[in-house]
Design a protein around this motif. Sequence first.
Motif, PDB file in Angstrom:
ATOM      1  N   HIS A   1      -1.469   2.119  -4.644  1.00 47.56           N
ATOM      2  CA  HIS A   1      -0.292   2.623  -5.301  1.00 47.56           C
ATOM      3  C   HIS A   1       0.463   1.532  -6.240  1.00 47.56           C
ATOM      4  O   HIS A   1       1.146   1.932  -6.996  1.00 47.56           O
ATOM      5  CB  HIS A   1       0.488   3.617  -4.880  1.00 47.56           C
TER       6      HIS A   1
ATOM      7  N   ASP B   1      -5.763   5.007  -3.311  1.00 49.48           N
ATOM      8  CA  ASP B   1      -4.389   5.319  -2.793  1.00 49.48           C
ATOM      9  C   ASP B   1      -4.447   6.564  -1.721  1.00 49.48           C
ATOM     10  O   ASP B   1      -4.711   7.525  -2.401  1.00 49.48           O
ATOM     11  CB  ASP B   1      -3.307   5.740  -3.943  1.00 49.48           C
TER      12      ASP B   1
ATOM     13  N   LEU C   1      -2.305   9.651  -2.886  1.00 45.46           N
ATOM     14  CA  LEU C   1      -2.140  10.200  -4.284  1.00 45.46           C
ATOM     15  C   LEU C   1      -3.872  10.489  -4.511  1.00 45.46           C
ATOM     16  O   LEU C   1      -4.857   9.289  -4.213  1.00 45.46           O
ATOM     17  CB  LEU C   1      -1.780   9.321  -5.390  1.00 45.46           C
TER      18      LEU C   1
END
Length: 101
Positions: free
Chosen positions: A71, A43, A46
């Motif tokens: 994600h 991701d 993140l």
Amino acid sequence: MLHSYRHRFGLAPGAPEYEADERFLAQLPSVDVPTIVLDPTEDPALYPRTRRQHEEHCTRLLDHRLVPSGHNQPTDAHAEVARAVRDVRFRLTGSGVPSRP
């Protein structure tokens, strides 16, 4: 959708009706239920955290797993999500079969 991402990164204000919820969540309250954290490794928004970082907020952390997904883990890594659900059930009840990595 675009506004959601702008809000997520602090580039746009949130909806006023959710302001109280935003303030509560900003305090990072503890997660006090048995938890398996699945950290996505693919991701771009993140970055995976360490088990120690998750333990600061998850008081009953059962496991921390790095998952090669984005994600949207239920779509990207459905087998890992299902395995985590089965593992929580097994750890809490002793019923079912523990998953194998």
